[in-house]
Motif scaffolding. Structure first.
Motif, mmCIF file in Angstrom:
data_model
loop_
_atom_site.group_PDB
_atom_site.id
_atom_site.type_symbol
_atom_site.label_atom_id
_atom_site.label_comp_id
_atom_site.label_asym_id
_atom_site.label_seq_id
_atom_site.Cartn_x
_atom_site.Cartn_y
_atom_site.Cartn_z
ATOM 1 N N UNK A 191 0.928 -1.185 -0.107
ATOM 2 C CA UNK A 191 -0.113 -0.009 -0.111
ATOM 3 C C UNK A 191 0.857 1.099 -0.014
ATOM 4 N N UNK A 192 2.656 1.071 0.402
ATOM 5 C CA UNK A 192 2.976 2.624 0.670
ATOM 6 C C UNK A 192 4.331 1.880 1.078
ATOM 7 N N UNK A 193 4.950 3.207 0.581
ATOM 8 C CA UNK A 193 6.500 2.457 0.957
ATOM 9 C C UNK A 193 6.903 3.919 1.577
ATOM 10 N N UNK A 194 8.482 3.868 2.643
ATOM 11 C CA UNK A 194 8.189 4.921 3.460
ATOM 12 C C UNK A 194 9.756 4.658 3.630
ATOM 13 N N UNK A 195 10.320 6.212 3.211
ATOM 14 C CA UNK A 195 12.132 6.504 3.207
ATOM 15 C C UNK A 195 12.158 7.031 4.988
ATOM 16 N N UNK A 196 12.764 6.385 5.946
ATOM 17 C CA UNK A 196 12.857 6.893 6.633
ATOM 18 C C UNK A 196 14.497 7.818 6.890
#
Length: 134
Positions: free
Chosen positions: A51-56
């Motif tokens: 649903x989503x890719x998150x880069x932190x």
């Protein structure tokens, strides 16, 4: 893509839990990477299983962690509404970009929304904000 700034850094597992609430999906459909992990990927990510890719990454100033959200299937306006709802409900101290005010909102530790604007910073990866007059 949209940026979200957290006042307090979260672990990847905490980020997955928060994002799964925002996207109303199982945790395994949210992928979270550090900048280094993301930059070292050698294969294409399969968008059909997420649903989503998150880069932190860690940042300085009024925020501690930058979240860059990619590959979500909704308009930014809906995502901003969902971010605000979860941040207020869970009292997640964060800064959310809001186009309609040409600035940001800050959700504080009481879950209150405050309009802010980003200040210019010479230092890279440093985010400072000032409260806007109501």
């Amino acid at each position: 893509m949209i940026d979200l700034l957290l006042s307090e850094a979260c672990t990847p597992d905490q980020l997955k839990l928060i994002l799964s609430r925002i996207f109303a999906c199982p945790i395994d459909r949210v992928k979270v990477f550090s900048v280094d992990e993301f930059n070292s990927l050698t294969e294409e990510l399969d968008g059909s299983i997420m649903e989503c890719v998150c880069v932190h990454s860690i940042v300085l100033g009024d925020a501690s962690q930058l979240l860059q959200l990619y590959r979500y299937a909704m308009p930014n306006s809906e995502l901003i509404d969902r971010l605000m709802k979860v941040a207020i409900e869970k009292k997640i101290r964060c800064f959310i970009p809001v186009d309609q005010w040409n600035g940001w909102i800050h959700v504080n530790e009481q879950g209150k929304v405050i309009r802010v604007s980003q200040l210019e910073e010479d230092e890279e990866d440093c985010f400072r904000f000032k409260r806007l007059e109501q």
